[in-house]
Design an enzyme around this catalytic site. Structure first.
Site, PDB file in Angstrom:
ATOM      1  N   GLY A  15       0.932  -1.415   0.149  1.00 32.50           N
ATOM      2  CA  GLY A  15      -0.066   0.149  -0.030  1.00 32.50           C
ATOM      3  C   GLY A  15       0.674   1.116  -0.083  1.00 32.50           C
ATOM      4  O   GLY A  15       0.529   2.216  -0.692  1.00 32.50           O
ATOM      5  N   HIS A  61      -3.739 -16.330  -9.258  1.00 33.49           N
ATOM      6  CA  HIS A  61      -2.328 -16.002  -9.053  1.00 33.49           C
ATOM      7  C   HIS A  61      -1.762 -16.921  -8.012  1.00 33.49           C
ATOM      8  O   HIS A  61      -2.024 -16.780  -6.494  1.00 33.49           O
ATOM      9  CB  HIS A  61      -2.461 -14.359  -8.215  1.00 33.49           C
ATOM     10  N   ASN A  68      -3.855 -11.320  -0.948  1.00 38.48           N
ATOM     11  CA  ASN A  68      -4.023 -12.763  -1.363  1.00 38.48           C
ATOM     12  C   ASN A  68      -4.934 -13.702  -0.374  1.00 38.48           C
ATOM     13  O   ASN A  68      -5.190 -13.157   0.737  1.00 38.48           O
ATOM     14  CB  ASN A  68      -2.443 -13.449  -1.236  1.00 38.48           C
TER      15      ASN A  68
HETATM   16  O1  TXD Z   1       0.213  -9.997  -6.948  1.00 41.02           O
HETATM   17  C1  TXD Z   1      -0.573  -9.560  -5.876  1.00 41.02           C
HETATM   18  N1  TXD Z   1      -1.930  -9.860  -5.875  1.00 41.02           N
HETATM   19  C2  TXD Z   1       0.328  -9.595  -4.607  1.00 41.02           C
HETATM   20  C3  TXD Z   1      -0.513  -9.590  -3.483  1.00 41.02           C
HETATM   21  C4  TXD Z   1       1.481  -9.157  -4.723  1.00 41.02           C
HETATM   22  C5  TXD Z   1       2.029  -8.819  -3.618  1.00 41.02           C
HETATM   23  C6  TXD Z   1       1.369  -8.778  -2.322  1.00 41.02           C
HETATM   24  N2  TXD Z   1      -0.050  -9.485  -2.091  1.00 41.02           N
HETATM   25  C7  TXD Z   1      -0.737  -9.488  -1.386  1.00 41.02           C
HETATM   26  O2  TXD Z   1      -0.998  -8.232  -0.631  1.00 41.02           O
HETATM   27  C8  TXD Z   1       0.022  -9.898   0.164  1.00 41.02           C
HETATM   28  O3  TXD Z   1       0.102 -11.611   0.146  1.00 41.02           O
HETATM   29  C9  TXD Z   1      -0.983  -9.525   1.153  1.00 41.02           C
HETATM   30  O4  TXD Z   1      -2.229 -10.302   1.326  1.00 41.02           O
HETATM   31  C10 TXD Z   1      -1.394  -8.024   0.458  1.00 41.02           C
HETATM   32  C11 TXD Z   1      -0.533  -6.873   1.231  1.00 41.02           C
HETATM   33  O5  TXD Z   1       0.866  -7.252   1.111  1.00 41.02           O
HETATM   34  P1  TXD Z   1       1.917  -6.418   2.058  1.00 41.02           P
HETATM   35  O6  TXD Z   1       3.330  -6.916   1.826  1.00 41.02           O
HETATM   36  O7  TXD Z   1       1.546  -4.968   1.875  1.00 41.02           O
HETATM   37  O8  TXD Z   1       1.496  -6.802   3.449  1.00 41.02           O
HETATM   38  P2  TXD Z   1       1.624  -6.023   4.737  1.00 41.02           P
HETATM   39  O9  TXD Z   1       2.758  -5.150   4.669  1.00 41.02           O
HETATM   40  O10 TXD Z   1       1.349  -6.858   5.954  1.00 41.02           O
HETATM   41  O11 TXD Z   1       0.382  -4.828   4.839  1.00 41.02           O
HETATM   42  C12 TXD Z   1      -1.019  -5.084   5.015  1.00 41.02           C
HETATM   43  C13 TXD Z   1      -1.583  -3.968   5.868  1.00 41.02           C
HETATM   44  C14 TXD Z   1      -1.036  -4.053   7.306  1.00 41.02           C
HETATM   45  O12 TXD Z   1      -0.472  -2.713   7.288  1.00 41.02           O
HETATM   46  C15 TXD Z   1      -2.110  -3.834   8.269  1.00 41.02           C
HETATM   47  O13 TXD Z   1      -2.138  -3.136   9.385  1.00 41.02           O
HETATM   48  C16 TXD Z   1      -3.296  -3.549   7.228  1.00 41.02           C
HETATM   49  O14 TXD Z   1      -2.788  -4.218   6.290  1.00 41.02           O
HETATM   50  N3  TXD Z   1      -4.512  -4.150   7.727  1.00 41.02           N
HETATM   51  C17 TXD Z   1      -5.723  -3.494   7.635  1.00 41.02           C
HETATM   52  N4  TXD Z   1      -5.931  -2.265   7.109  1.00 41.02           N
HETATM   53  C18 TXD Z   1      -7.251  -1.754   7.070  1.00 41.02           C
HETATM   54  N5  TXD Z   1      -8.281  -2.643   7.569  1.00 41.02           N
HETATM   55  C19 TXD Z   1      -7.993  -3.644   8.187  1.00 41.02           C
HETATM   56  N6  TXD Z   1      -9.206  -4.662   8.503  1.00 41.02           N
HETATM   57  C20 TXD Z   1      -6.759  -4.313   8.180  1.00 41.02           C
HETATM   58  N7  TXD Z   1      -6.153  -5.518   8.601  1.00 41.02           N
HETATM   59  C21 TXD Z   1      -4.879  -5.199   8.385  1.00 41.02           C
END
Ligand code: TXD
Length: 311
Positions: A16, A177, A122
């Site tokens: 994000g 994916h 994911n």
């Molecule tokens: O090709 C693709 N689609 C992907 C998917 C490529 C890369 C990453 N991919 C997936 O994206 C990965 O497997 C994860 O499921 C997501 C996000 O990956 P990221 O590396 O950004 O994970 P992080 O750093 O853990 O960030 C997730 C954030 C974290 O800051 C949490 O506090 C937040 O999500 N979070 C929330 N935000 C809002 N609302 C709720 N409920 C919530 N729960 C957790």
């Protein structure tokens, strides 16, 4: 281009925040970055905004924990989710992320009822389906990002193998994916020439395998966390195509209604992205083997949708 576009990114983690940076550095839109962690998106926003004068961008990031701040966004991107923790099964994660994504999609769409929704969390294809069920928005306005990233990985591996400019390589990966994704060598080219005419089958097989494991290879190297930079570029490509009505033709997880013999499922196929969202889905004339691979991948997505939907 109207520079007052606004996009909301739900989940201010690695992907994000990298996406927020890509979008403002390209002056594409104002960004609202929302996370559940108090202070975290606000801190990231302040940090990024302070680079504006140095990097020369005028768009800003607003960090928030409140969905009201995301109101009237043209595009909502959901990256929110939890990583798998020790002792947590794949199915547990499926349900937990399913709940997070469902709630995030509902709350974001309540604030921006006309937004186009891009899922990233994911397992991608499953989360896209759940978000669609939860919001009931028209299928043209909802899609998952995976194909652009998987194709970019294949593109890189092809360029490296042949020692050619990555700019001349165009690659295509369909399917879900996951490790059943379907890289398509016949439709992957260097300067217009299919790679099947440029490489031995064994070499292509090796690159296909590496593409299928593209995400895992990075996780194994990094140990904590996974890819975020190329994923952010992939999402940004989709965002730019939609805001700027570019009609990029890319692979994305879109809702199928009979194409490729598949219905009521989101899975990666080629499509065109413009201001209306998914403006056209292309149906390729796949070989029986390619089609079988796509169906295998779709079957696994369907199975996971069922698991995620069980109470
Ligand atoms: O090709 C693709 N689609 C992907 C998917 C490529 C890369 C990453 N991919 C997936 O994206 C990965 O497997 C994860 O499921 C997501 C996000 O990956 P990221 O590396 O950004 O994970 P992080 O750093 O853990 O960030 C997730 C954030 C974290 O800051 C949490 O506090 C937040 O999500 N979070 C929330 N935000 C809002 N609302 C709720 N409920 C919530 N729960 C957790």
């Amino acid at each position: 281009m109207n520079n007052l576009y606004r996009i909301a990114i739900i989940g201010g983690g690695k992907v994000g925040s990298a996406l927020a940076q890509r979008v403002i550095e390209k002056n594409l839109a104002q960004v609202v970055l929302l996370d559940v962690v108090p202070g975290m998106p606000q801190g990231i926003a302040l940090d990024m905004n302070q680079a504006g004068g140095l990097e020369g961008y005028e768009r800003q990031v607003l960090g928030t924990n409140d969905y009201a701040d995301t109101a009237n966004s043209e595009i909502v991107i959901i990256t929110a989710g939890l990583p798998r923790k020790p002792g947590m099964s794949r199915n547990d994660l499926l349900k937990i992320n399913g709940e997070i994504v469902t709630q995030a999609a509902q709350q974001a769409i309540a604030q921006s009822p006309n937004a186009i929704l891009i899922l990233v969390t994911n397992p991608l294809d499953v989360m896209t389906y759940l978000a669609w069920q939860a919001t009931q928005i028209p299928t043209q306005r909802i899609m998952g990002m995976a194909g652009v990233l998987d194709s970019a990985r294949f593109q890189y591996f092809i360029a490296q193998e042949l020692g050619v400019s990555i700019r001349d390589v165009s690659a295509l990966v369909l399917g879900g994916h996951g490790d059943l994704m379907v890289p398509l060598p016949r439709y992957s080219t260097v300067g217009g020439i299919p790679i099947t005419e440029l490489m031995e089958p064994e070499v292509i097989d090796r690159l296909v395998e590496r593409t299928r494991n593209g995400g895992a290879e990075i996780v194994n190297l990094m140990r904590t966390g996974g890819a975020s930079l190329a994923p952010a570029s992939a999402i940004c490509t989709m965002v730019a195509s939609i805001l700027d009505n570019q009609k990029r033709q890319v692979a994305a997880a879109v809702y199928l209604e009979g194409q490729y013999g598949l219905s009521d499922i989101f899975v990666g196929v080629p499509c065109r992205l413009g201001q209306q969202g998914v403006e056209k889905i292309l149906e390729l004339d796949l070989t029986p083997e390619e089609l079988a691979q796509l169906h295998r991948s779709a079957a696994s997505v369907r199975e996971n949708i069922q698991i995620a939907s069980q109470k």
